[in-house]
Design an enzyme around this catalytic site. Structure first.
Site, PDB file in Angstrom:
ATOM      1  N   LYS A 104       0.864  -1.190   0.000  1.00 50.71           N
ATOM      2  CA  LYS A 104       0.000   0.000   0.000  1.00 50.71           C
ATOM      3  C   LYS A 104       0.892   1.229   0.000  1.00 50.71           C
ATOM      4  O   LYS A 104       1.856   1.301   0.773  1.00 50.71           O
ATOM      5  CB  LYS A 104      -0.867  -0.017   1.285  1.00 50.71           C
ATOM      6  CG  LYS A 104      -1.907   1.074   1.324  1.00 50.71           C
ATOM      7  CD  LYS A 104      -3.173   0.673   0.597  1.00 50.71           C
ATOM      8  CE  LYS A 104      -4.153   1.819   0.390  1.00 50.71           C
ATOM      9  NZ  LYS A 104      -3.844   2.682  -0.764  1.00 50.71           N
ATOM     10  N   LYS A 127       5.461   2.057  -2.964  1.00 51.74           N
ATOM     11  CA  LYS A 127       5.416   3.458  -3.410  1.00 51.74           C
ATOM     12  C   LYS A 127       5.897   3.519  -4.852  1.00 51.74           C
ATOM     13  O   LYS A 127       6.619   2.633  -5.297  1.00 51.74           O
ATOM     14  CB  LYS A 127       6.335   4.317  -2.530  1.00 51.74           C
ATOM     15  CG  LYS A 127       6.039   5.796  -2.558  1.00 51.74           C
ATOM     16  CD  LYS A 127       4.938   6.151  -1.599  1.00 51.74           C
ATOM     17  CE  LYS A 127       4.733   7.643  -1.503  1.00 51.74           C
ATOM     18  NZ  LYS A 127       3.980   7.993  -0.296  1.00 51.74           N
ATOM     19  N   THR A 145      -5.481  12.928   5.669  1.00 48.07           N
ATOM     20  CA  THR A 145      -4.075  13.081   6.089  1.00 48.07           C
ATOM     21  C   THR A 145      -3.893  14.354   6.902  1.00 48.07           C
ATOM     22  O   THR A 145      -3.304  14.335   7.995  1.00 48.07           O
ATOM     23  CB  THR A 145      -3.145  13.096   4.851  1.00 48.07           C
ATOM     24  OG1 THR A 145      -3.500  12.017   4.003  1.00 48.07           O
ATOM     25  CG2 THR A 145      -1.694  12.982   5.269  1.00 48.07           C
ATOM     26  N   ASN A 199      -2.652  19.043  -0.629  1.00 51.61           N
ATOM     27  CA  ASN A 199      -3.660  18.282   0.101  1.00 51.61           C
ATOM     28  C   ASN A 199      -3.362  18.250   1.604  1.00 51.61           C
ATOM     29  O   ASN A 199      -4.218  18.592   2.419  1.00 51.61           O
ATOM     30  CB  ASN A 199      -3.717  16.862  -0.489  1.00 51.61           C
ATOM     31  CG  ASN A 199      -4.680  15.977   0.263  1.00 51.61           C
ATOM     32  OD1 ASN A 199      -4.333  15.436   1.290  1.00 51.61           O
ATOM     33  ND2 ASN A 199      -5.899  15.873  -0.218  1.00 51.61           N
ATOM     34  N   SER A 254      -7.509   5.556   3.569  1.00 45.12           N
ATOM     35  CA  SER A 254      -7.461   4.666   2.406  1.00 45.12           C
ATOM     36  C   SER A 254      -7.960   3.270   2.775  1.00 45.12           C
ATOM     37  O   SER A 254      -8.658   2.616   1.992  1.00 45.12           O
ATOM     38  CB  SER A 254      -6.027   4.563   1.876  1.00 45.12           C
ATOM     39  OG  SER A 254      -5.738   5.688   1.085  1.00 45.12           O
TER      40      SER A 254
END
Ligand code: NAD
Length: 437
Positions: free
Chosen positions: A86, A122, A210, A241, A370
């Protein structure tokens, strides 16, 4: 604005190398020092010191002018002992195999610390997205997804947004992935990515998860130390973000935004910068905060040393180093970005009694959000915003308390504590299962 845009497009060889080498060095030093602390089994140290898989794809895309350009994309899968890989996808000129490796490792520790059934991965594409039209970015994203093929999947490796990617990027990936599955499997694969728009399987509140987690971490720290956030001054590097949402929630709790830096410049107003005004301004100013009317420009090298109580790096890695750490005024660093403080910078800050809420804890609200989105899709449910925020709050509090208590009980800083907890959980899984064959 022009100068810094030029810098974005053409990072000097020297600065780019320093950034990347530092990221791998940092994550390995952080890992090794925690591994020493918990006396990690040498075999497990060997396994966790390297990545499981590294996928590099070169793929052609037709540009608006009819020419074909070749792009290089990366996906690094560090470890999946606890569940599917992830982690985000980044579109930036500094993306390469070493950056992807370092960021994938951080994801393994982050998902483990948060108690999620995930490993770490990633990736991204080496490009400057400001150079491409929306149509070109869509074709680049779709062709990258096609090139990655079965190396990603809802039960195997689940990407999410990161620097310069967003819910639109995730919608293109989900659509491309689903379109290339056999007909009967198409709609069942929506959770191949998280961070999708809320009309396309996305989770209400994933956009703010986040930044909200960064805010919560600061709030929990203040509560533990009997401090109020009311009137506290904070600065934010990166008004995307993570930076925007963290500032939004801090301001709501009475704290005062006094300086912001983005890729294009830095601004300051010690009397306060209204978060929503700056957000609206950046929307009509090509995403940049430069020339915001209610603030003055600041030299970019002075940014981290400006007067404030709390500093939130929420852009790229290796921003707080031995160069600026001695002059930082903030008493708390809340790491919204991944790897913003390098090892040398951290030593200086800790010696000066400055607290660092480490990235793998501080920005973990994103991957927790997520996980909620993934569960929602997997179970065919639609969660309400208040339910999401309550669950997120609870998860962040559990992680924060675990790290805070470990740090106090073992007499280590919060990063070492967070790494120790994360690595011990993975070690346990390896000990229980053994090594195949
Ligand atoms: P974003 O693309 O939305 O915003 C990035 C911001 O950083 C922009 O304001 C940009 O102008 C600024 N920036 C870029 N280069 C800069 C530079 N050299 N100096 C100063 N500012 C610069 O990205 P984001 O999703 O907000 O991610 C920011 C950081 O948070 C990254 O390190 C990312 O890995 C980390 N993170 C993101 C998430 C998430 O859910 N999006 C989750 C966890 C961690």
């Amino acid at each position: 604005m022009t100068t810094i845009t030029a810098e974005l497009k053409k990072p000097s060889k020297k600065s780019k190398k320093a950034l990347v080498r530092g990221m791998m060095d940092n994550v390995m030093e952080q890992f090794n020092s925690a591994a020493d602390q918990i006396n990690l089994h040498p075999n497990i140290r060997k396994i966790l010191s390297i990545t499981n898989n590294e996928i590099i794809v070169n793929f052609p895309v037709k540009m608006d002018n009819g020419e074909v350009e070749i792009f290089t994309g990366y996906r690094v899968q560090h470890n999946n002992a606890l569940g599917p890989y992830k982690g985000g996808l980044r579109y930036h000129p500094t993306v390469d195999i070493d950056a992807a490796r370092a960021l994938a490792m951080w994801m393994t520790w982050k998902t483990s610390l948060a108690g999620l059934p995930y490993g770490g991965g990633k990736g991204g594409i080496k490009l400057d997205p400001t150079k491409y039209s929306k149509g070109e970015l869509e074709r680049i994203t779709r062709r990258f997804t096609f090139a990655l093929a079965d190396n990603i999947g809802p039960e195997h490796d689940i990407p999410a947004p990161d620097v310069n990617t967003n819910s639109q990027t995730m919608a293109w990936i989900a659509d491309t992935y689903m379109s290339t599955r056999p007909p009967a499997e198409r709609t069942a694969n929506q959770h191949v990515v998280t961070g999708k728009p809320d009309g396309s399987g996305g989770l209400e509140g994933r956009d703010r998860a986040t930044g909200y987690g960064v805010y919560l971490s600061i709030k929990f720290w203040a509560e533990k130390n009997n401090k109020s956030l009311n009137g506290k001054k904070f600065i934010v590097q990166g008004f995307g973000n993570v930076g925007y949402w963290a500032a939004h929630f801090l301001e709501k709790d009475g704290a005062k935004l006094v300086a912001v830096q983005d890729a294009y410049g830095s601004i300051q107003n010690q009397k306060g910068i209204k978060v929503e005004d700056l957000f609206k301004y950046s929307k009509i100013n090509d995403g940049s905060i430069v020339d915001f009317p209610n603030a003055k420009p600041v030299d970019k090298n002075q940014f981290f040393t400006l007067d404030c109580d709390i500093c939130i790096p929420a852009a790229l890695g290796n921003q707080i180093t031995a160069d600026n750490a001695p002059n930082i005024k903030a008493r708390l660093i809340a790491e919204g970005a991944n790897g913003p403080t390098n090892v040398e910078g951290e030593k200086i800050l800790l010696d000066r009694g400055i607290t660092i809420i480490p990235d793998i804890l501080c920005n973990s609200g994103g991957v927790v959000g997520s996980y909620f989105e993934w569960l929602q899709n997997r179970n065919g449910e639609l969660w309400q915003l208040n339910e999401v925020m309550e669950k997120l709050d609870k998860k962040m509090k559990e992680s924060f308390d675990k790290v805070f208590d470990y740090s106090k009980n073992e007499g280590v800083d919060m990063r070492t504590a967070a790494f120790c907890i994360a690595i011990e959980r993975i070690e346990k899984a390896y000990i229980q299962r053994g090594i195949f064959p």
